[in-house]
Design a protein around this motif. Structure first.
Motif, PDB file in Angstrom:
ATOM      1  N   UNK A 175      -4.418  -1.655   4.435  1.00  0.00           N
ATOM      2  CA  UNK A 175      -4.641  -1.767   2.996  1.00  0.00           C
ATOM      3  C   UNK A 175      -5.301  -0.474   2.522  1.00  0.00           C
ATOM      4  N   UNK A 176      -4.871   0.008   1.383  1.00  0.00           N
ATOM      5  CA  UNK A 176      -5.447   1.225   0.806  1.00  0.00           C
ATOM      6  C   UNK A 176      -6.410   0.833  -0.305  1.00  0.00           C
ATOM      7  N   UNK A 177      -7.132   1.809  -0.818  1.00  0.00           N
ATOM      8  CA  UNK A 177      -8.021   1.550  -1.944  1.00  0.00           C
ATOM      9  C   UNK A 177      -7.281   0.954  -3.120  1.00  0.00           C
ATOM     10  N   UNK A 178      -6.097   1.470  -3.387  1.00  0.00           N
ATOM     11  CA  UNK A 178      -5.292   0.969  -4.511  1.00  0.00           C
ATOM     12  C   UNK A 178      -4.832  -0.472  -4.269  1.00  0.00           C
ATOM     13  N   UNK A 179      -4.452  -0.787  -3.026  1.00  0.00           N
ATOM     14  CA  UNK A 179      -3.986  -2.148  -2.754  1.00  0.00           C
ATOM     15  C   UNK A 179      -5.160  -3.138  -2.791  1.00  0.00           C
ATOM     16  N   UNK A 180      -6.326  -2.699  -2.367  1.00  0.00           N
ATOM     17  CA  UNK A 180      -7.517  -3.556  -2.454  1.00  0.00           C
ATOM     18  C   UNK A 180      -7.884  -3.768  -3.919  1.00  0.00           C
ATOM     19  N   UNK A 181      -7.809  -2.704  -4.709  1.00  0.00           N
ATOM     20  CA  UNK A 181      -8.049  -2.836  -6.149  1.00  0.00           C
ATOM     21  C   UNK A 181      -7.054  -3.800  -6.780  1.00  0.00           C
ATOM     22  N   UNK A 182      -5.801  -3.730  -6.326  1.00  0.00           N
ATOM     23  CA  UNK A 182      -4.777  -4.635  -6.856  1.00  0.00           C
ATOM     24  C   UNK A 182      -5.145  -6.083  -6.558  1.00  0.00           C
ATOM     25  N   UNK A 183      -5.629  -6.341  -5.336  1.00  0.00           N
ATOM     26  CA  UNK A 183      -5.997  -7.721  -4.993  1.00  0.00           C
ATOM     27  C   UNK A 183      -7.197  -8.181  -5.814  1.00  0.00           C
ATOM     28  N   UNK A 184      -8.128  -7.299  -6.076  1.00  0.00           N
ATOM     29  CA  UNK A 184      -9.253  -7.644  -6.947  1.00  0.00           C
ATOM     30  C   UNK A 184      -8.740  -7.978  -8.348  1.00  0.00           C
ATOM     31  N   UNK A 185      -7.738  -7.238  -8.769  1.00  0.00           N
ATOM     32  CA  UNK A 185      -7.122  -7.494 -10.073  1.00  0.00           C
ATOM     33  C   UNK A 185      -6.518  -8.885 -10.176  1.00  0.00           C
ATOM     34  N   UNK A 186      -6.001  -9.414  -9.068  1.00  0.00           N
ATOM     35  CA  UNK A 186      -5.458 -10.780  -9.101  1.00  0.00           C
ATOM     36  C   UNK A 186      -6.526 -11.753  -9.565  1.00  0.00           C
ATOM     37  N   UNK A 223       0.877  -1.175   0.000  1.00  0.00           N
ATOM     38  CA  UNK A 223       0.000   0.000   0.000  1.00  0.00           C
ATOM     39  C   UNK A 223       0.910   1.219   0.000  1.00  0.00           C
ATOM     40  N   UNK A 224       0.897   1.938  -1.095  1.00  0.00           N
ATOM     41  CA  UNK A 224       1.726   3.130  -1.250  1.00  0.00           C
ATOM     42  C   UNK A 224       3.202   2.825  -0.989  1.00  0.00           C
ATOM     43  N   UNK A 225       3.653   1.688  -1.507  1.00  0.00           N
ATOM     44  CA  UNK A 225       5.055   1.308  -1.395  1.00  0.00           C
ATOM     45  C   UNK A 225       5.435   0.606  -0.111  1.00  0.00           C
ATOM     46  N   UNK A 226       4.518   0.491   0.836  1.00  0.00           N
ATOM     47  CA  UNK A 226       4.805  -0.193   2.105  1.00  0.00           C
ATOM     48  C   UNK A 226       4.236  -1.617   2.024  1.00  0.00           C
TER      49      UNK A 226
END
Length: 164
Positions: free
Chosen positions: A72-83, A44-47
């Motif tokens: 987890x950030x919105x972007x990291x949650x979106x990334x997991x959905x992308x998986x 999440x944001x590089x962390x």
């Protein structure tokens, strides 16, 4: 950063993804390899996020992250959905299946969401049937209440009249 699922704390945040069919052995190995690397690289944001996954019934994937380590950030949650979108494309599956999943021993029987009342009326699902519910509050809830009896899930409204 990947951690063993059983090492995650009770407060870990959880997401549950249900496939529209069970994995065969090769698919299960592929999913495990794919997700282990994805979770290892998850941030999440590089962390780095302390996360893990578990496959249940060869058809459900539970993702968890220790948000006390880092949220987890919105972007990291979106990334997991992308998986799961990527896995769906690669495997020809749907990981966003919204069928009702009845647990029978080590397998799932899926019923269309729109026909669940009829399935209950026909006796395929009763108040004590185990259902793989799609949402839990946290890892503690998952560990103690999943799968849930139908009467303790969102399906309870269909059993109110029968228990009076």
């Amino acid at each position: 950063m990947y951690v063993e699922f059983q090492q995650l704390p009770a407060h870990a945040r959880v997401w549950i993804y249900q496939a529209n069919r069970a994995f065969n052995e090769q698919e299960s190995a592929f999913v495990q390899s794919y997700l282990k690397q994805a979770v290892q690289d998850w941030n999440a944001h590089g962390v780095p996020l302390a996360g893990s996954f578990q496959i249940r019934y060869n058809q459900i994937i539970v993702i968890a992250v220790d948000e006390h380590h880092h949220a987890a950030s919105g972007c990291s949650i979106d990334a997991s959905t992308g998986w799961f979108k990527d896995l769906a494309f690669q495997m020809g599956m749907d990981f966003f299946d919204r069928s009702v999943a009845l647990v029978q021993e080590d397998n799932l029987i899926l019923f269309p969401l729109l026909g669940v009342k009829q399935v209950i009326n026909e006796g395929h699902i009763n108040a004590d049937s185990l259902i793989a519910i799609p949402q839990v509050k946290d890892l503690a809830d998952y560990r103690s209440n999943w799968p849930a009896k139908a009467k303790d899930s969102w399906l309870k409204k269909y059993f109110v009249a029968a228990s009076v």
